[in-house]
Design a protein around this motif. Structure first.
Motif, PDB file in Angstrom:
ATOM      1  N   MET A 270       1.196  35.585  15.769  1.00 53.76           N
ATOM      2  CA  MET A 270       0.484  36.711  16.373  1.00 53.76           C
ATOM      3  C   MET A 270       0.611  36.685  17.902  1.00 53.76           C
ATOM      4  O   MET A 270       0.819  37.733  18.534  1.00 53.76           O
ATOM      5  CB  MET A 270      -0.997  36.677  15.972  1.00 53.76           C
ATOM      6  CG  MET A 270      -1.801  37.854  16.494  1.00 53.76           C
ATOM      7  SD  MET A 270      -1.293  39.439  15.764  1.00 53.76           S
ATOM      8  CE  MET A 270      -2.176  39.367  14.197  1.00 53.76           C
ATOM      9  N   SER A 271       0.512  35.498  18.479  1.00 52.28           N
ATOM     10  CA  SER A 271       0.638  35.373  19.936  1.00 52.28           C
ATOM     11  C   SER A 271       2.006  35.858  20.404  1.00 52.28           C
ATOM     12  O   SER A 271       2.109  36.637  21.364  1.00 52.28           O
ATOM     13  CB  SER A 271       0.425  33.920  20.373  1.00 52.28           C
ATOM     14  OG  SER A 271      -0.904  33.514  20.133  1.00 52.28           O
ATOM     15  N   LEU A 272       3.064  35.423  19.719  1.00 49.67           N
ATOM     16  CA  LEU A 272       4.422  35.835  20.100  1.00 49.67           C
ATOM     17  C   LEU A 272       4.613  37.341  19.932  1.00 49.67           C
ATOM     18  O   LEU A 272       5.288  37.988  20.737  1.00 49.67           O
ATOM     19  CB  LEU A 272       5.458  35.069  19.280  1.00 49.67           C
ATOM     20  CG  LEU A 272       5.653  33.606  19.690  1.00 49.67           C
ATOM     21  CD1 LEU A 272       6.452  32.849  18.637  1.00 49.67           C
ATOM     22  CD2 LEU A 272       6.341  33.498  21.055  1.00 49.67           C
ATOM     23  N   ARG A 273       3.993  37.892  18.913  1.00 50.68           N
ATOM     24  CA  ARG A 273       4.081  39.346  18.698  1.00 50.68           C
ATOM     25  C   ARG A 273       3.445  40.099  19.879  1.00 50.68           C
ATOM     26  O   ARG A 273       3.989  41.098  20.356  1.00 50.68           O
ATOM     27  CB  ARG A 273       3.361  39.688  17.389  1.00 50.68           C
ATOM     28  CG  ARG A 273       3.647  41.081  16.881  1.00 50.68           C
ATOM     29  CD  ARG A 273       3.071  41.274  15.490  1.00 50.68           C
ATOM     30  NE  ARG A 273       3.171  42.662  15.082  1.00 50.68           N
ATOM     31  CZ  ARG A 273       2.617  43.152  13.982  1.00 50.68           C
ATOM     32  NH1 ARG A 273       1.942  42.352  13.162  1.00 50.68           N
ATOM     33  NH2 ARG A 273       2.735  44.437  13.682  1.00 50.68           N
ATOM     34  N   MET A 274       2.316  39.603  20.343  1.00 50.53           N
ATOM     35  CA  MET A 274       1.630  40.235  21.472  1.00 50.53           C
ATOM     36  C   MET A 274       2.398  40.026  22.780  1.00 50.53           C
ATOM     37  O   MET A 274       2.479  40.929  23.621  1.00 50.53           O
ATOM     38  CB  MET A 274       0.203  39.672  21.605  1.00 50.53           C
ATOM     39  CG  MET A 274      -0.698  40.032  20.450  1.00 50.53           C
ATOM     40  SD  MET A 274      -1.005  41.813  20.354  1.00 50.53           S
ATOM     41  CE  MET A 274      -1.082  42.038  18.578  1.00 50.53           C
ATOM     42  N   LEU A 275       2.957  38.845  22.946  1.00 50.23           N
ATOM     43  CA  LEU A 275       3.738  38.551  24.158  1.00 50.23           C
ATOM     44  C   LEU A 275       4.974  39.445  24.229  1.00 50.23           C
ATOM     45  O   LEU A 275       5.330  39.957  25.299  1.00 50.23           O
ATOM     46  CB  LEU A 275       4.144  37.073  24.169  1.00 50.23           C
ATOM     47  CG  LEU A 275       3.002  36.080  24.416  1.00 50.23           C
ATOM     48  CD1 LEU A 275       3.412  34.677  23.962  1.00 50.23           C
ATOM     49  CD2 LEU A 275       2.594  36.066  25.886  1.00 50.23           C
ATOM     50  N   ARG A 276       5.622  39.650  23.078  1.00 50.31           N
ATOM     51  CA  ARG A 276       6.795  40.538  23.038  1.00 50.31           C
ATOM     52  C   ARG A 276       6.423  41.962  23.443  1.00 50.31           C
ATOM     53  O   ARG A 276       7.245  42.708  23.987  1.00 50.31           O
ATOM     54  CB  ARG A 276       7.412  40.539  21.637  1.00 50.31           C
ATOM     55  CG  ARG A 276       8.164  39.272  21.281  1.00 50.31           C
ATOM     56  CD  ARG A 276       8.941  39.432  19.979  1.00 50.31           C
ATOM     57  NE  ARG A 276       9.552  38.168  19.591  1.00 50.31           N
ATOM     58  CZ  ARG A 276       9.041  37.320  18.699  1.00 50.31           C
ATOM     59  NH1 ARG A 276       7.903  37.618  18.095  1.00 50.31           N
ATOM     60  NH2 ARG A 276       9.650  36.187  18.408  1.00 50.31           N
ATOM     61  N   ALA A 277       5.170  42.336  23.167  1.00 54.56           N
ATOM     62  CA  ALA A 277       4.692  43.680  23.542  1.00 54.56           C
ATOM     63  C   ALA A 277       4.281  43.735  25.010  1.00 54.56           C
ATOM     64  O   ALA A 277       3.804  44.774  25.481  1.00 54.56           O
ATOM     65  CB  ALA A 277       3.521  44.072  22.642  1.00 54.56           C
ATOM     66  N   GLY A 278       4.433  42.598  25.717  1.00 57.67           N
ATOM     67  CA  GLY A 278       4.127  42.570  27.148  1.00 57.67           C
ATOM     68  C   GLY A 278       2.679  42.287  27.481  1.00 57.67           C
ATOM     69  O   GLY A 278       2.244  42.450  28.625  1.00 57.67           O
ATOM     70  N   LYS A 279       1.917  41.817  26.486  1.00 60.66           N
ATOM     71  CA  LYS A 279       0.498  41.529  26.729  1.00 60.66           C
ATOM     72  C   LYS A 279       0.287  40.042  27.038  1.00 60.66           C
ATOM     73  O   LYS A 279       0.935  39.187  26.434  1.00 60.66           O
ATOM     74  CB  LYS A 279      -0.338  41.935  25.517  1.00 60.66           C
ATOM     75  CG  LYS A 279      -0.201  43.428  25.188  1.00 60.66           C
ATOM     76  CD  LYS A 279      -1.172  43.868  24.132  1.00 60.66           C
ATOM     77  CE  LYS A 279      -0.868  45.293  23.662  1.00 60.66           C
ATOM     78  NZ  LYS A 279      -0.904  46.297  24.736  1.00 60.66           N
ATOM     79  N   HIS A 280      -0.629  39.767  27.960  1.00 62.78           N
ATOM     80  CA  HIS A 280      -1.018  38.386  28.226  1.00 62.78           C
ATOM     81  C   HIS A 280      -1.852  37.890  27.048  1.00 62.78           C
ATOM     82  O   HIS A 280      -2.628  38.653  26.456  1.00 62.78           O
ATOM     83  CB  HIS A 280      -1.844  38.291  29.511  1.00 62.78           C
ATOM     84  CG  HIS A 280      -1.141  38.852  30.716  1.00 62.78           C
ATOM     85  ND1 HIS A 280      -0.019  38.268  31.244  1.00 62.78           N
ATOM     86  CD2 HIS A 280      -1.399  39.953  31.476  1.00 62.78           C
ATOM     87  CE1 HIS A 280       0.384  38.976  32.293  1.00 62.78           C
ATOM     88  NE2 HIS A 280      -0.434  39.999  32.450  1.00 62.78           N
ATOM     89  N   VAL A 281      -1.715  36.606  26.711  1.00 59.58           N
ATOM     90  CA  VAL A 281      -2.381  36.059  25.523  1.00 59.58           C
ATOM     91  C   VAL A 281      -3.189  34.818  25.877  1.00 59.58           C
ATOM     92  O   VAL A 281      -2.689  33.902  26.537  1.00 59.58           O
ATOM     93  CB  VAL A 281      -1.339  35.695  24.434  1.00 59.58           C
ATOM     94  CG1 VAL A 281      -1.990  34.901  23.301  1.00 59.58           C
ATOM     95  CG2 VAL A 281      -0.683  36.952  23.874  1.00 59.58           C
ATOM     96  N   LEU A 282      -4.433  34.804  25.418  1.00 58.66           N
ATOM     97  CA  LEU A 282      -5.234  33.579  25.394  1.00 58.66           C
ATOM     98  C   LEU A 282      -5.383  33.219  23.926  1.00 58.66           C
ATOM     99  O   LEU A 282      -6.068  33.915  23.169  1.00 58.66           O
ATOM    100  CB  LEU A 282      -6.611  33.800  26.030  1.00 58.66           C
ATOM    101  CG  LEU A 282      -7.570  32.597  25.948  1.00 58.66           C
ATOM    102  CD1 LEU A 282      -7.049  31.417  26.769  1.00 58.66           C
ATOM    103  CD2 LEU A 282      -8.976  32.976  26.406  1.00 58.66           C
ATOM    104  N   GLN A 283      -4.709  32.157  23.510  1.00 58.24           N
ATOM    105  CA  GLN A 283      -4.735  31.741  22.097  1.00 58.24           C
ATOM    106  C   GLN A 283      -5.693  30.580  21.931  1.00 58.24           C
ATOM    107  O   GLN A 283      -5.684  29.631  22.711  1.00 58.24           O
ATOM    108  CB  GLN A 283      -3.329  31.324  21.653  1.00 58.24           C
ATOM    109  CG  GLN A 283      -3.286  30.858  20.200  1.00 58.24           C
ATOM    110  CD  GLN A 283      -2.005  30.122  19.873  1.00 58.24           C
ATOM    111  OE1 GLN A 283      -0.918  30.604  20.157  1.00 58.24           O
ATOM    112  NE2 GLN A 283      -2.133  28.933  19.288  1.00 58.24           N
ATOM    113  N   GLU A 284      -6.486  30.651  20.874  1.00 61.20           N
ATOM    114  CA  GLU A 284      -7.396  29.536  20.585  1.00 61.20           C
ATOM    115  C   GLU A 284      -6.612  28.295  20.162  1.00 61.20           C
ATOM    116  O   GLU A 284      -5.505  28.374  19.652  1.00 61.20           O
ATOM    117  CB  GLU A 284      -8.390  29.929  19.490  1.00 61.20           C
ATOM    118  CG  GLU A 284      -9.771  30.297  20.007  1.00 61.20           C
ATOM    119  CD  GLU A 284     -10.403  29.215  20.863  1.00 61.20           C
ATOM    120  OE1 GLU A 284     -10.340  28.018  20.512  1.00 61.20           O
ATOM    121  OE2 GLU A 284     -10.974  29.567  21.910  1.00 61.20           O
TER     122      GLU A 284
END
Length: 360
Positions: A92-106
């Motif tokens: 899920m994190s990689l999917r969001m990163l590919r969309a250009g979003k910053h990610v804070l993953q637990e």
């Protein structure tokens, strides 16, 4: 001109989102706009949104694949917190990163070394030539707890390090809200890995260097818990010092303590309660005298503030090169925590054989 606070979404609506993320974000609601909370099921999403609307009246309720795609395509959402089952967080994190979003993953960063290596390879390859790439942060509140920050400073005055002890007697019984968590029970390493990354993060922060090898014994005693539920390990640090790490997942007498012995004295940090939960930091000097200070918990709030600051700075700096994000939030730091525990679990499976810790 004042910069508009970043708009964020939370992916996940479970216990930790409801008990920690929403209340802690409400403490810093002037810094962010919580636009949406998403879950796989409508029921779960609605339950979390109902709590959040007391603090964020405009938060939207999202669930299922279609709403997830909406979040991905929504350019106004610049960052997401990924708070899902450990098995699905990296994808899920990689999917969001590919969309250009910053990610804070637990935490934990991943289930195993191979998943970590693949994740970091994918992250680097996606953004190899892109300036100002999206931030992939790993939530590890222990690195932000004021007690640990103070303890790290005090350890610098101990001189040459002689011994380190980490004693964890957890309280993962049926009264704990995470006891019945199905993903933790089906996770590689079970509660040892999920809980243990906190204690390894504390250890690595305090000693200021890496664990290079371990020798461990593991066992499964409490059959209400997934195996293993106990680990006893000798570890070796790159500064030449050795120490012990003992973790019991569920004890009748909970205790969590780190103790660093140096040539000029000893520093100890222990989980405690003085009207509120926090850490008692004690310094034992060369003269035999001791001095203690109590630091209430604030690590989750402080890590969220650090992430939001990084996102805001990155936005403001979009055309001016790469902004250096808070190193304590680095995904690689989380990977190093997992690597130490995986080495302990591997050593336990090999009846105490010496195992070298993978480097990241």
């Amino acid at each position: 001109m004042a910069t508009k606070p970043p708009q964020i979404a939370i992916l996940g609506a479970g216990t930790f989102v409801r008990s920690q993320y929403i209340p802690r974000l409400s403490e810093i609601s002037d810094l962010i706009i919580l636009k949406a909370i998403w879950s796989r099921t409508e029921e779960s999403a609605r339950g979390a949104v109902e709590i959040a609307r007391k603090h964020f009246p405009g938060v939207e309720c999202k669930w299922g694949d279609n709403d997830l795609d909406e979040i991905i395509q929504d350019k106004s959402i610049t960052a997401v917190a990924v708070v899902l089952a450990g098995q699905s967080q990296v994808d899920m994190s990689l999917r969001m990163l590919r969309a250009g979003k910053h990610v804070l993953q637990e935490k934990p960063a991943a289930a195993c070394i191979s998943e970590l290596e693949t994740a970091l390879y994918n992250y680097k390859s996606i953004f190899a030539e892109v300036p100002g790439q999206p931030i992939w942060a790993l939530a590890e509140n222990y690195r932000f707890e004021p007690g640990f920050v103070e303890c790290k400073k005090l350890i610098a005055d101990l001189g040459k390090m002689m011994s380190v002890q980490v004693i964890v007697e957890g309280s993962m019984s049926s009264s704990n809200p995470y006891f019945s968590s199905s993903w933790r029970r089906n996770f590689n390493g079970g509660f040892i890995l999920d809980m243990g990354v906190h204690f390894i993060a504390g250890l690595r922060m305090l000693v200021g260097c890496e664990v290079v090898s371990v020798s461990a014994r593991t066992s499964h005693v409490d059959t209400t818990l997934p195996p293993p539920d106990n680990v006893s390990s000798v570890f070796h640090l790159e500064n030449g010092c050795s120490g012990v790490f003992v973790m019991v997942v569920s004890s009748r007498s909970p205790k969590i303590m780190w103790r660093v012995v140096g040539i000029k004295g000893t520093v100890q940090i222990e989980r405690g309660y003085q009207g509120q939960h926090g850490y008692l930091v004690t310094v034992f000097g060369e003269d035999g005298q001791s001095e203690s200070s109590f630091f209430p918990f604030s690590g989750v709030t402080d890590e969220l503030k650090a992430f939001i600051n990084d996102v805001s700075q990155q936005q403001a700096n979009k055309n001016g090169g790469q902004y250096e994000a808070e190193p304590r939030l680095s995904f690689v730091e989380g990977a190093r925590d997992v690597a130490v525990l995986e080495a302990m679990l591997e050593s336990g499976a090999k009846h105490g054989a010496l195992v070298h810790v993978n480097k990241f």
